[in-house]
Design a protein around this motif. Structure first.
Motif, short mmCIF file in Angstrom:
data_model
loop_
_atom_site.label_atom_id
_atom_site.label_comp_id
_atom_site.label_asym_id
_atom_site.label_seq_id
_atom_site.Cartn_x
_atom_site.Cartn_y
_atom_site.Cartn_z
N SER A 66 11.47 19.91 64.13
CA SER A 66 12.90 20.05 63.32
C SER A 66 14.22 19.86 63.59
CB SER A 66 12.60 20.20 61.90
OG SER A 66 11.13 19.74 60.86
N TYR A 67 14.14 21.37 64.13
CA TYR A 67 15.76 21.85 64.52
C TYR A 67 15.53 20.90 65.39
CZ TYR A 67 19.13 23.99 67.49
OH TYR A 67 19.83 23.73 68.04
N LEU A 68 14.74 20.35 66.83
CA LEU A 68 15.15 19.81 67.61
C LEU A 68 15.58 17.75 67.42
CD1 LEU A 68 14.84 18.94 70.74
CD2 LEU A 68 12.49 18.70 70.11
N ALA A 69 15.29 17.44 65.67
CA ALA A 69 14.99 17.13 64.96
C ALA A 69 16.63 16.42 65.52
CB ALA A 69 14.35 16.04 63.86
N GLY A 70 17.52 17.01 64.95
CA GLY A 70 18.76 17.36 64.88
C GLY A 70 19.41 17.44 66.43
N ARG A 71 18.91 17.18 67.17
CA ARG A 71 19.32 17.31 68.64
C ARG A 71 19.33 16.39 69.50
NH1 ARG A 71 20.88 22.57 71.00
NH2 ARG A 71 21.29 21.31 72.53
N THR A 72 18.87 15.56 68.50
CA THR A 72 18.60 14.49 69.52
C THR A 72 18.24 13.51 68.56
OG1 THR A 72 15.60 14.73 69.33
CG2 THR A 72 16.60 15.78 70.92
N ARG A 73 18.11 11.92 68.63
CA ARG A 73 18.62 11.01 68.45
C ARG A 73 16.88 10.02 68.86
NH1 ARG A 73 20.92 13.02 66.22
NH2 ARG A 73 23.03 13.26 65.34
N ARG A 74 16.42 9.83 70.02
CA ARG A 74 15.24 8.78 70.45
C ARG A 74 14.34 9.50 70.73
NH1 ARG A 74 13.37 8.54 74.88
NH2 ARG A 74 14.82 9.59 76.35
N ILE A 75 13.51 10.79 71.60
CA ILE A 75 12.79 11.42 72.01
C ILE A 75 11.55 11.93 70.55
CG2 ILE A 75 13.37 13.92 71.68
CD1 ILE A 75 12.04 13.93 74.63
N ARG A 76 10.26 11.06 71.55
CA ARG A 76 9.47 11.59 70.01
C ARG A 76 9.02 12.52 69.82
NH1 ARG A 76 7.56 5.99 68.81
NH2 ARG A 76 6.14 7.33 66.78
N LEU A 77 8.22 13.36 68.90
CA LEU A 77 8.35 14.70 68.94
C LEU A 77 6.86 15.16 68.83
CD1 LEU A 77 10.95 14.90 66.06
CD2 LEU A 77 11.01 15.53 68.03
N GLY A 78 6.16 15.39 68.96
CA GLY A 78 4.35 16.13 69.58
C GLY A 78 3.77 17.14 69.51
N THR A 79 3.11 17.43 68.74
CA THR A 79 2.41 18.51 68.09
C THR A 79 1.35 18.39 69.20
OG1 THR A 79 1.44 18.34 66.61
CG2 THR A 79 3.16 19.05 66.15
N GLN A 80 1.30 19.83 70.23
CA GLN A 80 0.07 20.23 70.74
C GLN A 80 -1.09 21.14 70.95
OE1 GLN A 80 -1.42 19.35 75.69
NE2 GLN A 80 1.01 20.73 75.30
N VAL A 81 -1.72 21.66 70.11
CA VAL A 81 -1.88 21.18 68.86
C VAL A 81 -1.50 22.36 67.47
CG1 VAL A 81 -3.25 19.63 69.63
CG2 VAL A 81 -4.27 22.59 69.12
N LEU A 82 -1.45 22.40 66.59
CA LEU A 82 -1.61 22.41 65.51
C LEU A 82 -3.05 22.89 65.11
CD1 LEU A 82 0.99 19.76 63.68
CD2 LEU A 82 1.59 22.30 64.09
N VAL A 83 -3.43 23.71 65.16
CA VAL A 83 -4.63 25.04 64.73
C VAL A 83 -4.91 24.79 62.88
CG1 VAL A 83 -6.14 26.97 65.16
CG2 VAL A 83 -4.30 25.75 67.16
N LEU A 84 -5.74 23.79 62.91
CA LEU A 84 -5.64 23.28 61.47
C LEU A 84 -6.38 24.97 60.94
CD1 LEU A 84 -7.29 19.83 60.97
CD2 LEU A 84 -4.83 20.76 61.21
N PRO A 85 -7.24 25.57 60.84
CA PRO A 85 -8.45 26.67 60.31
C PRO A 85 -7.08 27.81 60.10
CG PRO A 85 -9.37 25.89 62.29
CD PRO A 85 -7.91 25.41 62.48
N TRP A 86 -5.89 27.36 60.43
CA TRP A 86 -4.14 28.67 60.29
C TRP A 86 -4.06 28.18 58.63
CZ3 TRP A 86 -3.37 28.97 66.07
CH2 TRP A 86 -4.69 29.49 67.11
N HIS A 87 -4.05 27.30 59.04
CA HIS A 87 -2.47 26.13 57.79
C HIS A 87 -3.33 25.95 56.22
CE1 HIS A 87 0.43 26.01 60.60
NE2 HIS A 87 -0.75 25.28 61.57
N ASP A 88 -2.56 25.91 55.11
CA ASP A 88 -3.18 25.34 54.20
C ASP A 88 -2.86 24.19 54.32
OD1 ASP A 88 -2.95 25.73 50.86
OD2 ASP A 88 -1.68 25.25 51.40
#
Length: 376
Positions: A66-88
């Motif tokens: 989200s911070y990088l979204a404000g510093r850039t204009r074009r580049i796609r923002l990916g997760t490798q990976v979000l670990v689902l059992p650790w989240h709500d």
């Protein structure tokens, strides 16, 4: 072909021990490398999720992105990976939608189950419940991101809620999973997720590609034999240099560091074999695994690197690649040099390769209108 980069935020010294400068300085250097990636013409940046050790300073990839979204204009923002059992599930869905909206649809979401005991313990999550949490949460998340509503689950027992901000576009074709087991393959295929894979493992990609029969069978059963799954994304560690010997030396040093710290972080020594990962009992087993890992690193001159990547392309048929160009405690100057060399000498050729994309179509259709129908 889509070409991005991945980072593990691996913060340690050239000997694999704690680095001699602060975590905050390292994080700021990492961020500048991510911004540089857009300047160099790369298409995406992919961040991992890890907790508590120098193996990776990436406890909140969505905050970073989200911070990088404000510093850039074009580049796609990916997760490798979000670990689902650790989240709500509700909180994660809200965070993913928020990232997608503030970046105007640039999010690509990779999901996984995780396997590090110390991370499960530190987060107060029972690893024995990881499979149930992962399967149920994946279903809730896919439904919620598509409909704008989340409800259900035997484990989470989520009451019906509307997600706000509403998802402004479909995530179909932008959701991917790391498929480390047949169960994960079947779940991803059934729910319509693409595949994330790495070619830097202590084994080689088998003749004919990856062993994904479980995934393809589940996909065809759920979506029909004529509906093809998204082409995968492939990641690997890469070192490019005018000198093949220097590239190999860098790969051995920092790749070896990365693998030894990974073995320590995952507490793999003394654990039984896990999927493609053999059991590790002795110092010799550790070094054997390190040697196998380093042997798979793509390191050499630009021509040598491109030849290896052509082999990956022909085996896996990806829609994109996102190499890891800084890793294993690599100093900032060396990381930037590797990035620039790859971008100048390898990236133009890779981008010219034909590929079928699932992330670059028309993703502007609002998903919120489906919220009245509720989860599928």
């Amino acid at each position: 072909m889509h070409i991005g980069i991945a980072t593990g935020l691996q913060h340690y010294g050239p000997d694999g021990e704690e680095a001699d400068y602060p975590d905050g300085q390292f994080v700021r250097e990492e961020v500048e490398r991510w911004v540089l990636a857009e300047e160099l013409g790369l298409d995406s940046i992919w961040l991992t999720e890890h907790h508590f050790t120098r193996h990776s300073l990436a406890p909140d990839p969505l905050m970073f992105l989200s911070y990088l979204a404000g510093r850039t204009r074009r580049i796609r923002l990916g997760t490798q990976v979000l670990v689902l059992p650790w989240h709500d599930p509700v909180r994660l869905a809200e965070q993913i939608i928020t990232l997608d909206e503030v970046s105007n649809g640039r999010a690509i979401i990779g999901l996984g189950r995780g396997m590090a005991p110390r991370e499960y313990k530190g987060l107060r999550i029972d690893p024995e419940a990881a499979r149930q949490r992962y399967d149920e949460m994946l279903q809730l998340l896919v439904d919620g991101l598509e409909t704008g509503v989340m409800e259900g689950g035997e484990f989470f027992q989520q009451p019906r809620v509307e997600l706000r901000p509403r998802p402004g576009r479909s995530f179909k074709g932008r959701l991917f999973a790391a498929l480390g087991s047949p169960d994960s393959q079947r779940q991803a295929g059934r729910l319509g997720l693409g595949q994330l894979t790495t070619t830097t493992l202590p084994f080689k990609v088998p003749e004919g590609g990856l062993p994904i029969d479980s995934y393809l069978n589940a996909w065809r059963e759920a979506h029909g034999p004529d509906n093809k799954p998204p082409a995968p994304f492939a990641s690997s560690i890469i070192v490019v240099d005018e000198s093949a010997d220097r590239a190999q030396e860098i790969a051995r040093l920092y790749g070896g560091n990365a693998q030894r710290v990974g073995i320590w972080h995952y507490q793999m020594r003394g654990r039984p074999a896990y999927g493609p990962i053999p059991a590790i009992e002795t110092d010799e087993d550790v070094e054997r695994m390190v040697d196998g890992f380093v042997s798979q690193i793509i390191a050499g001159t630009p021509d040598q690197v491109l030849k290896r990547l052509e082999e990956t392309r022909d085996q896996i048929h990806p829609q994109g690649m996102f190499p890891q160009l800084f890793f294993g405690g690599m100093p900032h100057d060396e990381a930037v040099r590797n990035m620039r060399c790859f971008a100048e000498h390898c990236m133009p050729e890779i981008k010219s390769w034909p590929a079928s994309s699932s992330i670059d179509g028309d993703a502007t259709e609002s998903a919120a209108g489906a919220s009245e129908a509720g989860p599928r």
